[in-house]
Design a protein around this motif. Structure first.
Motif, PDB file in Angstrom:
ATOM      1  N   SER A  31      14.640  -6.357  -6.351  1.00 32.45           N
ATOM      2  CA  SER A  31      15.575  -4.884  -6.223  1.00 32.45           C
ATOM      3  C   SER A  31      15.281  -3.808  -5.948  1.00 32.45           C
ATOM      4  CB  SER A  31      16.193  -5.525  -6.332  1.00 32.45           C
ATOM      5  OG  SER A  31      16.492  -6.612  -5.068  1.00 32.45           O
ATOM      6  N   LYS A  32      15.538  -3.710  -7.641  1.00 31.73           N
ATOM      7  CA  LYS A  32      15.551  -2.449  -9.152  1.00 31.73           C
ATOM      8  C   LYS A  32      13.962  -1.613  -8.388  1.00 31.73           C
ATOM      9  CE  LYS A  32      18.207  -5.384 -12.080  1.00 31.73           C
ATOM     10  NZ  LYS A  32      18.229  -6.008 -14.265  1.00 31.73           N
ATOM     11  N   LEU A  33      13.327  -2.415  -8.839  1.00 37.23           N
ATOM     12  CA  LEU A  33      12.185  -1.569  -8.066  1.00 37.23           C
ATOM     13  C   LEU A  33      11.928  -0.292  -6.701  1.00 37.23           C
ATOM     14  CD1 LEU A  33       9.375  -3.937  -9.467  1.00 37.23           C
ATOM     15  CD2 LEU A  33      10.039  -2.016 -11.216  1.00 37.23           C
ATOM     16  N   ALA A  34      12.736  -1.458  -6.052  1.00 38.46           N
ATOM     17  CA  ALA A  34      12.093  -1.024  -4.534  1.00 38.46           C
ATOM     18  C   ALA A  34      13.617   0.782  -4.485  1.00 38.46           C
ATOM     19  CB  ALA A  34      13.066  -1.562  -4.271  1.00 38.46           C
ATOM     20  N   ALA A  35      14.637   0.108  -5.540  1.00 41.59           N
ATOM     21  CA  ALA A  35      15.908   1.018  -5.588  1.00 41.59           C
ATOM     22  C   ALA A  35      15.127   2.908  -6.232  1.00 41.59           C
ATOM     23  CB  ALA A  35      17.057   1.157  -6.207  1.00 41.59           C
ATOM     24  N   VAL A  36      14.547   2.180  -7.032  1.00 44.58           N
ATOM     25  CA  VAL A  36      13.631   3.164  -7.709  1.00 44.58           C
ATOM     26  C   VAL A  36      12.924   4.053  -6.987  1.00 44.58           C
ATOM     27  CG1 VAL A  36      11.905   3.942 -10.232  1.00 44.58           C
ATOM     28  CG2 VAL A  36      13.956   2.223 -10.107  1.00 44.58           C
ATOM     29  N   GLN A  37      12.161   3.316  -6.294  1.00 45.57           N
ATOM     30  CA  GLN A  37      10.778   3.626  -5.318  1.00 45.57           C
ATOM     31  C   GLN A  37      11.346   4.571  -4.573  1.00 45.57           C
ATOM     32  OE1 GLN A  37       8.114   1.561  -3.997  1.00 45.57           O
ATOM     33  NE2 GLN A  37       6.891   2.713  -2.717  1.00 45.57           N
ATOM     34  N   ARG A  38      12.991   3.755  -3.589  1.00 46.12           N
ATOM     35  CA  ARG A  38      13.844   4.446  -3.091  1.00 46.12           C
ATOM     36  C   ARG A  38      14.430   5.948  -3.243  1.00 46.12           C
ATOM     37  NH1 ARG A  38      14.931   1.985   1.865  1.00 46.12           N
ATOM     38  NH2 ARG A  38      17.262   3.594   1.151  1.00 46.12           N
ATOM     39  N   GLN A  39      14.450   5.992  -4.455  1.00 47.25           N
ATOM     40  CA  GLN A  39      15.100   7.538  -5.056  1.00 47.25           C
ATOM     41  C   GLN A  39      14.029   8.393  -5.152  1.00 47.25           C
ATOM     42  OE1 GLN A  39      17.852   7.714  -5.227  1.00 47.25           O
ATOM     43  NE2 GLN A  39      18.384   9.571  -6.200  1.00 47.25           N
ATOM     44  N   ALA A  40      12.727   8.367  -5.866  1.00 40.22           N
ATOM     45  CA  ALA A  40      11.755   9.160  -5.530  1.00 40.22           C
ATOM     46  C   ALA A  40      11.161   9.869  -4.389  1.00 40.22           C
ATOM     47  CB  ALA A  40      10.101   8.159  -5.926  1.00 40.22           C
ATOM     48  N   ALA A  60       0.983  -1.208   0.439  1.00 43.87           N
ATOM     49  CA  ALA A  60       0.040  -0.306  -0.373  1.00 43.87           C
ATOM     50  C   ALA A  60       1.018   1.386  -0.379  1.00 43.87           C
ATOM     51  CB  ALA A  60      -0.807   0.463   1.300  1.00 43.87           C
ATOM     52  N   ARG A  61       2.072   1.031  -0.134  1.00 44.69           N
ATOM     53  CA  ARG A  61       3.617   2.421   0.204  1.00 44.69           C
ATOM     54  C   ARG A  61       2.505   3.053   1.389  1.00 44.69           C
ATOM     55  NH1 ARG A  61       4.810   4.493  -5.326  1.00 44.69           N
ATOM     56  NH2 ARG A  61       5.218   3.015  -7.024  1.00 44.69           N
ATOM     57  N   LYS A  62       2.290   2.257   2.287  1.00 40.85           N
ATOM     58  CA  LYS A  62       2.430   3.148   3.310  1.00 40.85           C
ATOM     59  C   LYS A  62       4.006   2.989   4.393  1.00 40.85           C
ATOM     60  CE  LYS A  62      -2.571   2.617   4.648  1.00 40.85           C
ATOM     61  NZ  LYS A  62      -3.625   1.511   5.525  1.00 40.85           N
ATOM     62  N   LYS A  63       4.629   1.707   4.133  1.00 44.88           N
ATOM     63  CA  LYS A  63       6.194   2.085   4.336  1.00 44.88           C
ATOM     64  C   LYS A  63       7.103   1.887   3.134  1.00 44.88           C
ATOM     65  CE  LYS A  63       6.300  -0.959   8.063  1.00 44.88           C
ATOM     66  NZ  LYS A  63       7.248  -0.232   8.943  1.00 44.88           N
ATOM     67  N   ALA A  64       7.608   2.358   3.147  1.00 41.92           N
ATOM     68  CA  ALA A  64       9.096   2.549   2.068  1.00 41.92           C
ATOM     69  C   ALA A  64       9.555   1.082   1.888  1.00 41.92           C
ATOM     70  CB  ALA A  64       9.891   3.223   2.888  1.00 41.92           C
ATOM     71  N   PRO A  65       9.947   0.818   1.026  1.00 35.25           N
ATOM     72  CA  PRO A  65      10.754  -0.412   0.728  1.00 35.25           C
ATOM     73  C   PRO A  65      11.921  -0.492   1.116  1.00 35.25           C
ATOM     74  CG  PRO A  65      10.472   1.023  -1.490  1.00 35.25           C
ATOM     75  CD  PRO A  65       9.822   1.436  -0.848  1.00 35.25           C
ATOM     76  N   PRO A  66      12.882  -2.090   2.048  1.00 36.47           N
ATOM     77  CA  PRO A  66      13.545  -1.090   2.879  1.00 36.47           C
ATOM     78  C   PRO A  66      14.726  -1.873   1.679  1.00 36.47           C
ATOM     79  CG  PRO A  66      12.728  -4.001   3.080  1.00 36.47           C
ATOM     80  CD  PRO A  66      12.038  -2.826   2.257  1.00 36.47           C
ATOM     81  N   ALA A  67      16.042  -1.055   1.726  1.00 35.56           N
ATOM     82  CA  ALA A  67      16.770  -1.201   1.254  1.00 35.56           C
ATOM     83  C   ALA A  67      17.846  -2.075   0.648  1.00 35.56           C
ATOM     84  CB  ALA A  67      18.137   0.051   1.352  1.00 35.56           C
ATOM     85  N   PRO A  68      17.420  -2.194  -1.096  1.00 35.64           N
ATOM     86  CA  PRO A  68      18.163  -3.889  -0.650  1.00 35.64           C
ATOM     87  C   PRO A  68      18.956  -4.493  -0.559  1.00 35.64           C
ATOM     88  CG  PRO A  68      17.459  -2.826  -3.192  1.00 35.64           C
ATOM     89  CD  PRO A  68      17.672  -1.613  -1.858  1.00 35.64           C
ATOM     90  N   VAL A 119      14.328  15.494   0.458  1.00 34.66           N
ATOM     91  CA  VAL A 119      15.018  16.478   0.522  1.00 34.66           C
ATOM     92  C   VAL A 119      14.939  17.604   1.224  1.00 34.66           C
ATOM     93  CG1 VAL A 119      16.305  17.258  -1.376  1.00 34.66           C
ATOM     94  CG2 VAL A 119      16.858  15.197  -1.477  1.00 34.66           C
ATOM     95  N   ALA A 120      13.463  18.440   0.837  1.00 32.65           N
ATOM     96  CA  ALA A 120      13.727  19.384   1.467  1.00 32.65           C
ATOM     97  C   ALA A 120      13.002  19.325   2.790  1.00 32.65           C
ATOM     98  CB  ALA A 120      13.212  20.149   0.516  1.00 32.65           C
ATOM     99  N   ASP A 121      12.666  17.825   3.496  1.00 35.68           N
ATOM    100  CA  ASP A 121      12.479  18.312   4.721  1.00 35.68           C
ATOM    101  C   ASP A 121      13.434  18.193   6.095  1.00 35.68           C
ATOM    102  OD1 ASP A 121       9.798  17.985   3.372  1.00 35.68           O
ATOM    103  OD2 ASP A 121       9.470  15.687   4.006  1.00 35.68           O
ATOM    104  N   PRO A 122      13.095  19.801   6.925  1.00 31.17           N
ATOM    105  CA  PRO A 122      14.073  19.616   7.512  1.00 31.17           C
ATOM    106  C   PRO A 122      14.057  18.579   8.741  1.00 31.17           C
ATOM    107  CG  PRO A 122      12.402  21.092   8.152  1.00 31.17           C
ATOM    108  CD  PRO A 122      11.563  20.493   6.550  1.00 31.17           C
TER     109      PRO A 122
END
Length: 284
Positions: free
Chosen positions: A46-55, A17-25, A61-64
């Motif tokens: 693993s490739k799909l998770a890496a793309v989702q984590r990058q997004a 459900a994308r309520k939790k970020a996928p863990p790093a491969p 990035v801008a969040d303090p």
């Protein structure tokens, strides 16, 4: 799918459900288990998770960054050497989540993560952690996977109570040298003491090969029989103003091999056992 990955159903549900970020491969073992269960090509998830984590990273990035929540700071201070707790608390409060507090927190997380990553495949270890925190085996695996994927800015209360608290026995710091000692629960870690020292070192000089040395090494008539140790010695020679020629290195090599240029090391004195005594020679 949850059974195949040895995690809880709610964990899989939150991932889908994308309520939790996928863990790093590189910090989890669930992708390979799920791919095998779904008969997917290896590495696809693993490739799909890496793309989702990058997004997700670009979005954050801008969040303090927020300072540590009270429960986490209280845990760190409670685990501190009792004689220094008051002093450390004062430093934390004077500079909330400053460099010093982040340093201590990061070291505790690094050590705990290292142990968790080494022991993740040990069913006995995971079950012991689950028993100490009052959770099931699958729940503890989920907590460990989450913990391996967290950082000093996003650590949760569950990470503290369920993982850091039982694993970290205590920690101490030398405020003059900033050497940190972390003591782990002996039941959960083999090398239960970890030490980190901050030592001043001389800056390394950039590697530079003398042109004369390069000519010497390229000429088989000069360096053909030079050993690896001899070449290392010649490479370490440093010069300030004048630049040596290939002939210089050849002569230096001969000087290095000439026994007349070196003193023989004195023989070690002969030691006798305290119980041994000289015996007179028998006369014939």
């Amino acid at each position: 799918m949850a059974a195949a990955a040895q995690v809880t159903e709610s964990y899989i549900s939150q991932l889908l459900a994308r309520k939790k970020a996928p863990p790093a491969p590189n910090r989890t073992d669930i992708y390979g288990k799920i791919e095998k269960f779904l008969e997917l090509p290896g590495g696809e998830l693993s490739k799909l998770a890496a793309v989702q984590r990058q997004a997700e990273l670009k979005r954050k990035v801008a969040d303090p960054h927020k300072p540590l929540f009270k429960e986490f700071r209280d845990l760190i201070l409670r685990k501190c050497e009792p004689a220094k707790q008051r002093q450390i608390r004062g430093i934390f409060e004077n500079s909330p989540f400053g460099e010093f507090e982040r340093l201590i927190t990061q070291k505790l997380l690094d050590v705990a993560k290292r142990v968790a990553k080494e022991q993740l495949d040990s069913e006995d270890w995971v079950r012991l952690m689950a028993r100490l925190s009052g959770r099931s085996y699958e729940q503890m695996r989920v907590l460990i996977l989450d913990f391996l994927d967290t950082d000093v800015f996003h650590v949760s209360i569950e990470n503290c109570v369920s993982f850091l608290d039982p694993l970290i026995e205590r920690w101490d710091i030398d405020l003059e040298t900033f050497g940190v000692e972390i003591f782990l629960d002996r039941r959960l870690a083999l090398g239960y003491v970890k030490r980190f020292d901050f030592v001043e070192r001389e800056a390394e000089r950039p590697f530079y090969v003398e042109p004369g040395l390069e000519e010497f090494l390229k000429d088989p008539s000069l360096s053909g029989d030079a050993t690896k140790q001899e070449i290392e010695f010649l490479t370490e020679l440093k010069f300030r103003a004048r630049r040596p020629t290939a002939l210089y290195y050849y002569r230096e090599l001969q000087n290095l091999r000439d026994p007349l240029h070196f003193r023989t090391a004195p023989a070690a004195p002969e030691h006798r056992s305290p119980t041994s005594r000289s015996r007179p020679k028998s006369s014939l």
